[in-house]
Design a protein around this motif. Sequence first.
Motif, PDB file in Angstrom:
ATOM      1  N   ASP A 189      42.660  -8.509 -31.012  1.00  0.00           N
ATOM      2  CA  ASP A 189      43.254  -7.867 -32.629  1.00  0.00           C
ATOM      3  C   ASP A 189      43.260  -6.274 -32.495  1.00  0.00           C
ATOM      4  O   ASP A 189      41.969  -6.085 -32.106  1.00  0.00           O
ATOM      5  N   VAL A 190      43.820  -5.980 -32.502  1.00  0.00           N
ATOM      6  CA  VAL A 190      44.231  -4.485 -32.613  1.00  0.00           C
ATOM      7  C   VAL A 190      44.219  -4.367 -34.425  1.00  0.00           C
ATOM      8  O   VAL A 190      45.784  -4.453 -34.834  1.00  0.00           O
ATOM      9  N   PRO A 191      43.959  -3.361 -35.050  1.00  0.00           N
ATOM     10  CA  PRO A 191      43.697  -3.301 -36.030  1.00  0.00           C
ATOM     11  C   PRO A 191      45.221  -3.020 -36.662  1.00  0.00           C
ATOM     12  O   PRO A 191      45.618  -1.126 -35.812  1.00  0.00           O
ATOM     13  N   SER A 192      46.066  -2.959 -37.784  1.00  0.00           N
ATOM     14  CA  SER A 192      47.196  -2.037 -38.094  1.00  0.00           C
ATOM     15  C   SER A 192      47.131  -0.903 -39.079  1.00  0.00           C
ATOM     16  O   SER A 192      45.936  -1.062 -39.453  1.00  0.00           O
ATOM     17  N   ALA A 193      48.367  -0.432 -39.078  1.00  0.00           N
ATOM     18  CA  ALA A 193      48.555   0.401 -39.986  1.00  0.00           C
ATOM     19  C   ALA A 193      48.090   1.684 -39.719  1.00  0.00           C
ATOM     20  O   ALA A 193      48.524   2.207 -39.020  1.00  0.00           O
ATOM     21  N   ARG A 194      47.205   1.839 -40.426  1.00  0.00           N
ATOM     22  CA  ARG A 194      46.622   3.138 -40.389  1.00  0.00           C
ATOM     23  C   ARG A 194      45.810   2.999 -39.108  1.00  0.00           C
ATOM     24  O   ARG A 194      45.697   3.900 -38.377  1.00  0.00           O
ATOM     25  N   TYR A 195      44.482   2.034 -38.452  1.00  0.00           N
ATOM     26  CA  TYR A 195      44.026   2.684 -36.973  1.00  0.00           C
ATOM     27  C   TYR A 195      45.341   2.284 -35.585  1.00  0.00           C
ATOM     28  O   TYR A 195      44.431   2.981 -34.869  1.00  0.00           O
ATOM     29  N   GLY A 196      45.485   1.363 -35.636  1.00  0.00           N
ATOM     30  CA  GLY A 196      46.733   1.056 -34.487  1.00  0.00           C
ATOM     31  C   GLY A 196      47.335   0.348 -34.463  1.00  0.00           C
ATOM     32  O   GLY A 196      48.522   0.487 -35.400  1.00  0.00           O
ATOM     33  N   TYR A 197      48.358  -0.519 -33.456  1.00  0.00           N
ATOM     34  CA  TYR A 197      49.041  -1.338 -33.163  1.00  0.00           C
ATOM     35  C   TYR A 197      49.025  -2.437 -33.615  1.00  0.00           C
ATOM     36  O   TYR A 197      47.738  -3.525 -33.250  1.00  0.00           O
ATOM     37  N   GLY A 198      49.648  -3.245 -34.685  1.00  0.00           N
ATOM     38  CA  GLY A 198      49.466  -5.455 -34.487  1.00  0.00           C
ATOM     39  C   GLY A 198      49.481  -5.675 -33.904  1.00  0.00           C
ATOM     40  O   GLY A 198      50.878  -6.318 -33.900  1.00  0.00           O
ATOM     41  N   LEU A 199      48.831  -6.564 -32.874  1.00  0.00           N
ATOM     42  CA  LEU A 199      49.026  -7.752 -31.329  1.00  0.00           C
ATOM     43  C   LEU A 199      48.256  -8.266 -32.695  1.00  0.00           C
ATOM     44  O   LEU A 199      46.439  -8.058 -31.563  1.00  0.00           O
ATOM     45  N   GLY A 200      48.990  -9.651 -33.202  1.00  0.00           N
ATOM     46  CA  GLY A 200      48.136 -10.583 -32.811  1.00  0.00           C
ATOM     47  C   GLY A 200      47.664  -9.697 -34.279  1.00  0.00           C
ATOM     48  O   GLY A 200      48.006  -9.390 -35.248  1.00  0.00           O
ATOM     49  N   ALA A 201      46.830 -11.215 -34.566  1.00  0.00           N
ATOM     50  CA  ALA A 201      45.840 -11.599 -36.211  1.00  0.00           C
ATOM     51  C   ALA A 201      44.553 -10.281 -36.660  1.00  0.00           C
ATOM     52  O   ALA A 201      43.468 -10.734 -36.108  1.00  0.00           O
ATOM     53  N   VAL A 221      39.845  -4.005 -31.552  1.00  0.00           N
ATOM     54  CA  VAL A 221      40.127  -2.858 -30.860  1.00  0.00           C
ATOM     55  C   VAL A 221      41.314  -1.439 -31.348  1.00  0.00           C
ATOM     56  O   VAL A 221      41.368  -2.140 -32.560  1.00  0.00           O
ATOM     57  N   ALA A 222      41.221   0.066 -30.862  1.00  0.00           N
ATOM     58  CA  ALA A 222      41.718   0.689 -31.413  1.00  0.00           C
ATOM     59  C   ALA A 222      42.825   1.570 -30.718  1.00  0.00           C
ATOM     60  O   ALA A 222      41.693   2.053 -29.820  1.00  0.00           O
ATOM     61  N   VAL A 223      43.733   1.905 -31.404  1.00  0.00           N
ATOM     62  CA  VAL A 223      44.543   3.341 -30.297  1.00  0.00           C
ATOM     63  C   VAL A 223      44.488   4.027 -31.377  1.00  0.00           C
ATOM     64  O   VAL A 223      44.956   4.200 -32.364  1.00  0.00           O
ATOM     65  N   LEU A 224      43.317   5.499 -31.054  1.00  0.00           N
ATOM     66  CA  LEU A 224      43.258   6.404 -31.399  1.00  0.00           C
ATOM     67  C   LEU A 224      43.402   7.582 -31.267  1.00  0.00           C
ATOM     68  O   LEU A 224      43.701   7.606 -29.853  1.00  0.00           O
ATOM     69  N   PRO A 225      43.391   9.156 -31.290  1.00  0.00           N
ATOM     70  CA  PRO A 225      43.583  10.466 -31.093  1.00  0.00           C
ATOM     71  C   PRO A 225      42.316  10.594 -30.221  1.00  0.00           C
ATOM     72  O   PRO A 225      41.624  10.316 -30.197  1.00  0.00           O
ATOM     73  N   ALA A 226      42.668  11.243 -28.826  1.00  0.00           N
ATOM     74  CA  ALA A 226      41.592  11.454 -27.735  1.00  0.00           C
ATOM     75  C   ALA A 226      40.937  12.110 -28.527  1.00  0.00           C
ATOM     76  O   ALA A 226      39.580  11.645 -27.642  1.00  0.00           O
ATOM     77  N   SER A 227      40.811  12.972 -29.235  1.00  0.00           N
ATOM     78  CA  SER A 227      39.649  13.919 -29.944  1.00  0.00           C
ATOM     79  C   SER A 227      38.860  13.276 -30.699  1.00  0.00           C
ATOM     80  O   SER A 227      37.549  13.841 -30.711  1.00  0.00           O
TER      81      SER A 227
END
Length: 282
Positions: A189-201, A221-227
């Motif tokens: 579950d990757v939060p969509s829109a603001r924080y990351g990519y929409g994979l799954g619910a 889980v989330a995909v975020l800037p490295a900083s």
Amino acid sequence: METRELTYFLAVARELHFGRAAERLGIAQPPLSRAIGRLERRLGVTLLERTSRRVALTPAGETLLAEGAAALDAVAAAVRRTRRAGGAGPRLVLAMKPGGDGGGLLPAVLAAYERTPDAVPVEMLLGYGADRALRDGRADAALLYTPRQDVTGLAVQELLEEPQVAVLPRGHRLAGRAELTLADLDGDDVPSARYGYGLGAAPRIGDGGQLMQLIALGRAVAVLPASMRGLLRDDLAAVPVLDAAPSTLVLAWPEASRSPALAAFVRAASAAAGEAAAARRS
């Protein structure tokens, strides 16, 4: 067109029911109906199709719903900025999310700005709605990450580009990897829109604290800037994502702004970002 008439129309357009719209506005239904009729006559178009059973928007009504909402938001933002400009002493309000300055760029920006002759006191507005604060007039400028945050209709100055990392719980199957790809996250579950990519619910996230708690619990889980790695809890891990598009930190402000203090801040931010980039290369 009066803003009051536009407010009345938007209430009806959103409710598609005169009675509910009147209750929402705190007025009686007959004057609301008359106001919509006057607006239609002034514009020379039909905005709402009315029958005994339903109210529906016409194509003209759909257009006014979208454009009118943006117009009222712009008026409200102008009022907030005007009141702030006329307050006790000039100031510049900068919005950003916690840790959203590219890993510590802001102190250099503020130091450079304070040395300029047009500098005014800077007030920080911290929160996870920095883009909304800028658009609704609570802030004069904002530090935003593109493409995650929408900068349509805003003036922007790019400051730095960052790779992205996947933020995972320490016990996650990928937490020990040196690097990964977006495909490796399939099934999470990757939060969509603001924080990351929409994979799954993906669960809906209200702020960064919620996000980190959900990740720690193994619910996201989330995909975020490295900083952002410097702000992570001890029970979280960050792994570089090789094929995630870089995230760009930008300084954004209203295109119509003519503030000398804001222009000086933009120049100071650009200069500080350039010096930081040169230092990283050396």
